[in-house]
Design an enzyme around this catalytic site. Sequence first.
Site, short mmCIF file in Angstrom:
data_model
loop_
_atom_site.label_atom_id
_atom_site.label_comp_id
_atom_site.label_asym_id
_atom_site.label_seq_id
_atom_site.Cartn_x
_atom_site.Cartn_y
_atom_site.Cartn_z
N LYS A 35 0.78 -1.29 -0.08
CA LYS A 35 0.04 -0.12 -0.06
C LYS A 35 0.73 1.03 0.08
O LYS A 35 2.11 1.17 0.17
CB LYS A 35 -0.87 0.08 1.20
N ARG A 133 -10.44 -0.19 15.37
CA ARG A 133 -10.75 0.49 13.95
C ARG A 133 -11.47 -0.32 13.17
O ARG A 133 -12.41 -0.71 13.81
CB ARG A 133 -9.06 0.34 13.13
N HIS A 162 -5.66 -7.26 13.55
CA HIS A 162 -4.46 -6.32 13.40
C HIS A 162 -3.95 -5.98 14.70
O HIS A 162 -4.46 -5.60 15.60
CB HIS A 162 -4.72 -5.10 12.47
N ARG A 218 2.00 -10.69 7.65
CA ARG A 218 1.59 -9.33 6.52
C ARG A 218 2.63 -8.09 6.94
O ARG A 218 2.37 -7.25 7.39
CB ARG A 218 0.34 -8.93 7.08
N TYR A 262 13.98 31.46 4.67
CA TYR A 262 12.74 32.04 5.25
C TYR A 262 12.65 32.28 6.62
O TYR A 262 13.32 31.18 7.47
CB TYR A 262 11.33 31.21 5.07
N CYS A 309 12.66 24.96 2.32
CA CYS A 309 11.56 25.59 1.49
C CYS A 309 11.05 24.53 0.66
O CYS A 309 11.09 23.25 1.01
CB CYS A 309 12.45 26.25 0.23
N ASP A 311 11.10 23.67 -2.47
CA ASP A 311 11.69 22.98 -3.66
C ASP A 311 13.26 22.89 -3.36
O ASP A 311 14.01 22.65 -3.73
CB ASP A 311 11.55 23.71 -4.76
C1 LIG Z 1 -0.06 -1.74 6.61
C2 LIG Z 1 -0.52 -2.94 7.29
C3 LIG Z 1 0.34 -4.06 7.52
C4 LIG Z 1 1.96 -3.82 7.37
O1 LIG Z 1 2.22 -3.10 8.65
P1 LIG Z 1 3.99 -2.80 8.94
O2 LIG Z 1 3.86 -2.29 10.25
O3 LIG Z 1 4.37 -1.93 7.88
O4 LIG Z 1 4.33 -4.30 8.67
C5 LIG Z 1 -0.42 -5.13 8.05
N1 LIG Z 1 -1.69 -5.35 7.94
C6 LIG Z 1 -2.53 -4.33 7.98
C7 LIG Z 1 -4.02 -4.57 8.17
C8 LIG Z 1 -1.75 -3.24 7.47
O5 LIG Z 1 -2.76 -1.97 7.37
#
Ligand SMILES: *Cc1c(COP(=O)(O)O)cnc(C)c1O
Length: 377
Positions: A35, A133, A162, A218, A262, A309, A311
């Site tokens: 992602k 969540r 998660h 994951r 700046y 800045c 850029d």
């Molecule tokens: C982003 C995400 C992960 C990966 O998380 P990391 O901390 O980058 O390993 C795993 N599971 C879910 C549901 C996520 O949203």
Amino acid sequence: MQQRPTRIVVDLDALAGNLCAIRAHVGVPVMAIVKANAYGHGLVPVARHLQQQGVGQFGVAFVEEGITLRRAGIDAPILVLGGILGRQAAQLIQHDLEITVSSLDKLRQVEAAAEALGRKAVIHLKIDTGMERIGVHSYSCGPLIEAAVASRWCQIKGIYSHLACADDPASPMTALQLERFHDACAHFERLSVPMPIRHLANSGGVLHFPATWLDMVRPGILLYGVLPDPAAQRNVPVVPVLSLISQVVYFKVVRAGNPVSYGATWAPPQDTRVITIPLGYGDGWPRALSNRGEVLVRGQRRPIVGRICMDQFMVDLGPDGTAYNGDDVVLIGCQGGQCIRVEDVAVQADTIGYEILTRLNERIPREYIQRSAGPAV
Ligand SMILES: *Cc1c(COP(=O)(O)O)cnc(C)c1O
């Protein structure tokens, strides 16, 4: 087109090596999380290379990311991890994307879309074990699981949750979440139906909590060679995949007392040499690094001076430092035996490595290097 003298260099061999290291550590299949533009590394080239390494499951946050992968020819299974609205269900099914089902309501919406299309939806049930969540609470997930098992239009491929605190090896939250997750999975045994793929571990889980590995892991940030937290243990031999490199575009002597950039927030106590680097917060380089961060020039650490800045930003070489127009300036990565890690930048900018990586935007060209045999992507 001649590109600007700033680039992100993505080391595909390092990426493949990290995948290998994680696989060897956990011994179960890896769902590669790609992602947010593969954590800033470039969604399609990263997914393509991981698929070549035999990754059999991808995870993205949004339906658009999944569709981008499908259009690029990625044919491995892709789970959309984020919450969805009913109107998105048809699109997910049509693009052969696996759907996170997080409530009975959402299940009904996905079923309706699948029936209308005459095509089964592949789903992963999302259980909330403590993150608060998306996901049905573990203590009230029975009806959702029963309905999903009975569904004619949904095929349950996975069940997941998660972890909220896995980057901290000492947190008691993870054991609690694991216990709640096992309770949720027990519904499948109670119903005497096959257990779907159980997945729970993010990078923190991979590093610190073997009991969370279950049937699949994951990892996101760890795949890219960055630790989820400065307190995390580097017990998997991963290496950074991304470097951020620019070049000196200007050199000048600033006289003592004359402020730079700046807001005139910094002035040299004596005459000094200052170089300008052509990137800024408009590229995702944090403005919080104003008067705080460092870069590597000619193998030496040099301080960022004045405000960053949109850029450009300035670096102090001191009264005797040398650098020439066109010299490489390393913002993330190594030069002459010195290294600046994403984790270091995150600490200096008062944030986490995730944010540093994912903010690096499309304005910066990405270059992919691969020493090993095989086609470059
Ligand atoms: C982003 C995400 C992960 C990966 O998380 P990391 O901390 O980058 O390993 C795993 N599971 C879910 C549901 C996520 O949203």
